[in-house]
Scaffold this active site. Structure first.
Site, mmCIF file in Angstrom:
data_model
loop_
_atom_site.group_PDB
_atom_site.id
_atom_site.type_symbol
_atom_site.label_atom_id
_atom_site.label_comp_id
_atom_site.label_asym_id
_atom_site.label_seq_id
_atom_site.Cartn_x
_atom_site.Cartn_y
_atom_site.Cartn_z
ATOM 1 N N CYS A 2 0.831 -1.200 0.000
ATOM 2 C CA CYS A 2 0.000 0.000 0.000
ATOM 3 C C CYS A 2 0.872 1.260 0.000
ATOM 4 O O CYS A 2 1.896 1.305 0.672
ATOM 5 C CB CYS A 2 -0.936 0.107 1.209
ATOM 6 S SG CYS A 2 -2.099 -1.232 1.304
ATOM 7 N N ARG A 27 4.073 -0.317 -4.734
ATOM 8 C CA ARG A 27 3.849 -0.810 -3.366
ATOM 9 C C ARG A 27 2.568 -1.635 -3.257
ATOM 10 O O ARG A 27 2.339 -2.319 -2.261
ATOM 11 C CB ARG A 27 3.750 0.374 -2.405
ATOM 12 C CG ARG A 27 4.989 1.216 -2.329
ATOM 13 C CD ARG A 27 4.807 2.341 -1.338
ATOM 14 N NE ARG A 27 4.678 1.827 0.008
ATOM 15 C CZ ARG A 27 5.696 1.598 0.822
ATOM 16 N NH1 ARG A 27 6.908 1.846 0.421
ATOM 17 N NH2 ARG A 27 5.495 1.133 2.028
ATOM 18 N N TRP A 76 -2.577 -2.869 -1.623
ATOM 19 C CA TRP A 76 -2.222 -4.285 -1.714
ATOM 20 C C TRP A 76 -3.026 -4.943 -0.604
ATOM 21 O O TRP A 76 -2.767 -4.730 0.578
ATOM 22 C CB TRP A 76 -0.720 -4.470 -1.497
ATOM 23 C CG TRP A 76 -0.250 -5.877 -1.697
ATOM 24 C CD1 TRP A 76 0.143 -6.444 -2.871
ATOM 25 C CD2 TRP A 76 -0.093 -6.897 -0.697
ATOM 26 N NE1 TRP A 76 0.519 -7.761 -2.664
ATOM 27 C CE2 TRP A 76 0.381 -8.055 -1.335
ATOM 28 C CE3 TRP A 76 -0.323 -6.954 0.678
ATOM 29 C CZ2 TRP A 76 0.637 -9.246 -0.655
ATOM 30 C CZ3 TRP A 76 -0.075 -8.138 1.359
ATOM 31 C CH2 TRP A 76 0.407 -9.264 0.678
ATOM 32 N N ASN A 100 -1.853 2.372 5.589
ATOM 33 C CA ASN A 100 -0.947 1.307 5.159
ATOM 34 C C ASN A 100 -0.508 0.554 6.410
ATOM 35 O O ASN A 100 0.025 1.167 7.329
ATOM 36 C CB ASN A 100 0.263 1.923 4.440
ATOM 37 C CG ASN A 100 1.374 0.908 4.218
ATOM 38 O OD1 ASN A 100 1.115 -0.283 4.074
ATOM 39 N ND2 ASN A 100 2.608 1.380 4.195
ATOM 40 N N GLY A 101 -0.750 -0.750 6.426
ATOM 41 C CA GLY A 101 -0.356 -1.539 7.601
ATOM 42 C C GLY A 101 -1.457 -2.509 7.979
ATOM 43 O O GLY A 101 -2.344 -2.799 7.171
ATOM 44 N N GLU A 479 18.410 -17.438 -7.335
ATOM 45 C CA GLU A 479 17.938 -16.092 -7.677
ATOM 46 C C GLU A 479 17.334 -16.076 -9.094
ATOM 47 O O GLU A 479 16.312 -15.435 -9.332
ATOM 48 C CB GLU A 479 19.097 -15.085 -7.537
ATOM 49 C CG GLU A 479 18.837 -13.669 -8.030
ATOM 50 C CD GLU A 479 17.682 -12.957 -7.329
ATOM 51 O OE1 GLU A 479 17.108 -13.482 -6.378
ATOM 52 O OE2 GLU A 479 17.333 -11.856 -7.807
ATOM 53 N N LYS A 483 13.470 -15.026 -9.970
ATOM 54 C CA LYS A 483 13.128 -13.983 -10.944
ATOM 55 C C LYS A 483 12.103 -14.517 -11.940
ATOM 56 O O LYS A 483 11.137 -13.849 -12.266
ATOM 57 C CB LYS A 483 14.360 -13.502 -11.723
ATOM 58 C CG LYS A 483 15.312 -12.599 -10.994
ATOM 59 C CD LYS A 483 14.822 -11.186 -10.776
ATOM 60 C CE LYS A 483 14.144 -11.056 -9.440
ATOM 61 N NZ LYS A 483 14.955 -10.859 -8.289
ATOM 62 N N GLU A 486 8.572 -14.982 -10.331
ATOM 63 C CA GLU A 486 7.917 -13.731 -9.971
ATOM 64 C C GLU A 486 7.214 -13.048 -11.132
ATOM 65 O O GLU A 486 6.111 -12.570 -10.992
ATOM 66 C CB GLU A 486 8.967 -12.730 -9.462
ATOM 67 C CG GLU A 486 9.281 -12.811 -8.028
ATOM 68 C CD GLU A 486 10.143 -11.635 -7.627
ATOM 69 O OE1 GLU A 486 9.680 -10.816 -6.838
ATOM 70 O OE2 GLU A 486 11.288 -11.528 -8.107
ATOM 71 N N HIS A 502 19.357 -36.615 -6.266
ATOM 72 C CA HIS A 502 18.630 -36.980 -5.046
ATOM 73 C C HIS A 502 17.145 -36.619 -5.142
ATOM 74 O O HIS A 502 16.457 -36.554 -4.117
ATOM 75 C CB HIS A 502 19.265 -36.289 -3.833
ATOM 76 C CG HIS A 502 20.678 -36.702 -3.593
ATOM 77 N ND1 HIS A 502 21.025 -37.951 -3.158
ATOM 78 C CD2 HIS A 502 21.853 -36.042 -3.794
ATOM 79 C CE1 HIS A 502 22.341 -38.045 -3.061
ATOM 80 N NE2 HIS A 502 22.867 -36.892 -3.454
ATOM 81 N N LYS A 598 6.153 -4.403 -3.718
ATOM 82 C CA LYS A 598 7.595 -4.142 -3.655
ATOM 83 C C LYS A 598 8.146 -4.278 -2.238
ATOM 84 O O LYS A 598 9.171 -4.911 -2.028
ATOM 85 C CB LYS A 598 7.874 -2.735 -4.197
ATOM 86 C CG LYS A 598 9.344 -2.350 -4.202
ATOM 87 C CD LYS A 598 10.108 -3.119 -5.249
ATOM 88 C CE LYS A 598 11.574 -2.774 -5.263
ATOM 89 N NZ LYS A 598 12.359 -3.830 -5.935
HETATM 90 O O1 M6R Z 1 13.162 -4.782 0.399
HETATM 91 P P1 M6R Z 1 13.771 -6.115 0.719
HETATM 92 O O2 M6R Z 1 15.104 -6.301 0.083
HETATM 93 O O3 M6R Z 1 13.798 -6.397 2.186
HETATM 94 O O4 M6R Z 1 12.779 -7.168 0.079
HETATM 95 C C1 M6R Z 1 12.956 -8.537 0.259
HETATM 96 C C2 M6R Z 1 12.093 -9.317 -0.686
HETATM 97 O O5 M6R Z 1 10.739 -9.057 -0.452
HETATM 98 C C3 M6R Z 1 12.420 -8.994 -2.143
HETATM 99 O O6 M6R Z 1 13.758 -9.213 -2.444
HETATM 100 C C4 M6R Z 1 11.547 -9.850 -3.081
HETATM 101 O O7 M6R Z 1 11.897 -11.190 -2.992
HETATM 102 C C5 M6R Z 1 11.714 -9.316 -4.510
HETATM 103 N N1 M6R Z 1 10.430 -9.144 -5.106
HETATM 104 C C6 M6R Z 1 12.567 -10.190 -5.354
HETATM 105 O O8 M6R Z 1 12.639 -9.779 -6.668
#
Ligand code: M6R
Length: 603
Positions: A2, A27, A76, A100-101, A479, A483, A486, A502, A598
């Site tokens: 949010c 956000r 969100w 927000n929260g 990683e 990506k 996501e 395994h 985000k």
């Molecule tokens: O802001 P942060 O680095 O603490 O965020 C951590 C994760 O939420 C963030 O890296 C998330 O996994 C990303 N969307 C990855 O691309």
């Protein structure tokens, strides 16, 4: 999680609110709304969908656009489905409010309000706050006091902004959710973060938890949790507004990948001198402590966690101490045993991730020395830790984190060389090599982009991918898989290549391509080639990311030469590009993938 924005000044509030919401859309983006304080009272427009849907609705409406005070929200969803009814602002007879929260005791408050004859219209926790303010107004309080009384009863995390029918000012409150005040002549802005406001000002006040403020056309008064009037410092933030715009790129994600060399350069250049000595002024006061540390504990989430995992072997090698890398959401419920001279490191791009913030607080409360690696200035994690080393990556807008990852790596490598040198190792040549990394990243981007695009075109139709790597390439494989998941919504699994036999080998067939990440100088390179053989003999397709071409692979993304110890900086680049182009060919919303936000400020 949010975004909220507010304006009080002499200009029209609406365009400022909408521009702010566009910048904050990363956000949260399932619904949005605004409330304006007009000559005819509060007018509110909200809708399910994105800011663009809100703009369409506003354009078709008869809302009074001359208003100079207003608040806005991009959501969100946490409580209640993402629909128009649950979108913010939430309104009552006299109040409009955005939040927000998460309000943890909203059911209790709801029961109280019900007993007083008030009824909710939505499924949200937020509406309860608006009704509570209304309740106190009906009890005869003025808007300021009613807002303060309502906030006093809240438990949980919140950044709140509210306007009323009775007064022209905005009331705001902050507790464990971000909220900044932007200061300019004759006008005052509020927002969840500075990116929404850098077009208008570079002077910001970062509120403390518990702060409540009255915002009124260039003027503001701040009160602490005990309602004493307080002064908070004004900070200058040098992020340029261009950095928060796409600048000709189709998406923020590709722009941010293209900026990775610059992000690393900015992060390291003033921190290594010409002789290769690492200068970390942030840790100057801790020289004696760092000489004697006997363990490092790193806590982070998502991509930041993978940055920690990637740097672990380097930190262990140069500092000579054991390094644990832990996932924040698990760590916070785990009774971790610290050593005598333990250094705790929290990594977070946003500096707001609740699952990283909580372990940091726990460590601090146990008297453990804490350092954070954060990108967003003055964010909660930066402020809570004993010391913060900022990554200087500039604003990262795309939900999929890219340039933050390489910048976090850069700080972790700096730390390894810095602590290593304090412990008596000569790390100067390595630090000097780090200075070459920005140009190596640039080279990797330029060399691998066309090939990854072609591979993405051919492979975006597959529904499952396996990512394998060994040693330093194992976290890079993880990683790469994250990506892809996501932004393409394709199932992707990252695994240490040696573990393939395994279990994951059962997944291999002609419909499941494997991305193998391997450096020809890695100690187990020949074993990675054996993995290729095993995949081939089961009809699996292989995409090899390597500095050496292999006839076993169906496709090879040829990497430019790099010292083995530094490979995470460049080998991650084609994996980010592959995910980007696959999502592009699938026609997905790359910068704002479904269900994600985000910064994850709730548990
Ligand atoms: O802001 P942060 O680095 O603490 O965020 C951590 C994760 O939420 C963030 O890296 C998330 O996994 C990303 N969307 C990855 O691309």
């Amino acid at each position: 999680m949010c975004g909220i924005v507010g304006y009080s000044g002499d200009k029209k509030a609406l365009p400022i609110l909408l521009e702010g919401l566009k910048s904050l859309e990363y956000r949260g983006y399932d619904s949005a709304g605004i409330s304006l304080k007009t000559q005819n009272g509060i007018q509110t427009i909200k809708t399910k969908g994105k800011i663009i849907d809100l703009i369409t609705l506003i354009t078709e409406s008869k809302i009074d656009t001359s208003a100079t005070v207003g608040i806005g929200h991009t959501r969100w969803a946490t409580h209640g489905m993402p629909n128009t009814k649950n979108a913010h602002p939430h309104t009552t007879e006299n109040v409009a409010l955005v939040h927000n929260g998460i309000i943890e005791n909203y059911r209790e408050i709801e029961a109280f309000l019900k007993s007083k004859g008030f009824k909710k219209q939505t499924d949200t926790d937020t509406e309860t706050i608006a009704i509570l303010v209304e309740f106190y107004l009906k009890e005869g309080m003025g808007f300021k006091d009613a807002f303060v009384e309502a906030v006093k009863r809240l438990k949980g995390s919140f950044a709140i902004a509210s306007i009323s029918e009775t007064d022209d000012y905005i009331m705001i409150a902050k507790h464990e959710s971000p909220l900044v005040i932007g200061v300019s002549n004759g006008e005052t802005f509020i927002a969840s973060d500075v990116t929404a406001l850098i077009e208008y000002t570079n002077e910001f006040i970062f509120l403390n938890d518990g702060d409540i403020a009255i915002i009124n056309k260039g003027d503001f008064e701040i009160f602490d949790a005990n309602l004493n009037r307080v002064k908070r410092n004004t900070e200058k933030i040098e992020w340029s507004k261009e950095k928060a715009q796409k600048g000709g790129y189709k998406h923020f994600m590709i722009k941010e990948i293209a900026e990775e060399d610059e992000a690393v350069r900015n992060t390291i250049q003033s921190r290594i001198d010409e002789d290769g000595n690492v200068i970390l002024d942030e840790l100057k006061a801790e020289t004696d402590f760092l000489k004697n540390i006997d363990r490092i504990t790193i806590v982070a989430c998502g991509t930041s966690y993978y940055a920690g995992l990637s740097a672990k072997p380097i930190l262990e090698k140069y500092t000579g101490v054991k390094v644990d890398v832990e996932i924040g959401s698990e760590f916070r419920y785990y009774d971790y045993i610290y050593s005598k001279n333990n250094l705790f490191i929290a990594i977070s791009q946003s500096g707001e991730t609740a699952d990283t913030k909580e372990p940091l607080k726990m460590a601090r409360d146990k008297g453990i020395k804490t350092v954070s690696i954060v990108n967003v200035k003055e964010s909660a994690i930066a402020r809570i830790s004993d010391h913060c080393i900022y990554t200087l990556a500039g604003p990262e807008i795309s939900v999929a984190s890219t340039k933050a990852f390489v910048s976090q790596l850069a700080v972790l490598y700096l730390l390894a060389f810095y602590i290593g040198s304090l412990k008596g190792k000569d790390t100067r040549d390595k630090a000097k090599y780090l200075l070459k990394i920005p140009s190596k990243i640039k080279e990797a981007f330029e060399l691998t982009e066309p090939k990854t695009k072609q591979i993405a075109k051919d492979y975006h139709i597959y529904k499952n991918f396996l990512y394998l790597g060994r040693g330093l390439n194992y976290p890079i494989a993880l990683e790469g898989a994250l990506k892809l998941k996501e932004i393409s919504y394709i199932h992707a699994e990252g695994y240490p290549a040696g573990e393939m036999k395994h279990g994951p080998i059962a997944l291999i067939d002609e419909k499941t391509p494997t991305v193998i990440v391997a450096h020809s100088l890695e100690p187990l390179y020949s074993k990675s080639l054996s993995n290729c053989e095993e995949i081939k003999s089961r009809m699996g397709k292989i995409i090899l990311i390597s500095d050496k071409v292999s006839p076993l692979a169906d496709e090879t993304v040829k990497m430019p030469e790099i010292d083995y110890e530094f490979l995470p900086f460049t080998f991650v680049v084609p994996l980010q590009l592959l995910a980007y182009y696959i999502a592009l060919f699938l026609g997905n919303d790359i910068d704002q993938p479904r269900n994600l936000a985000k910064s994850v400020t709730v548990e």
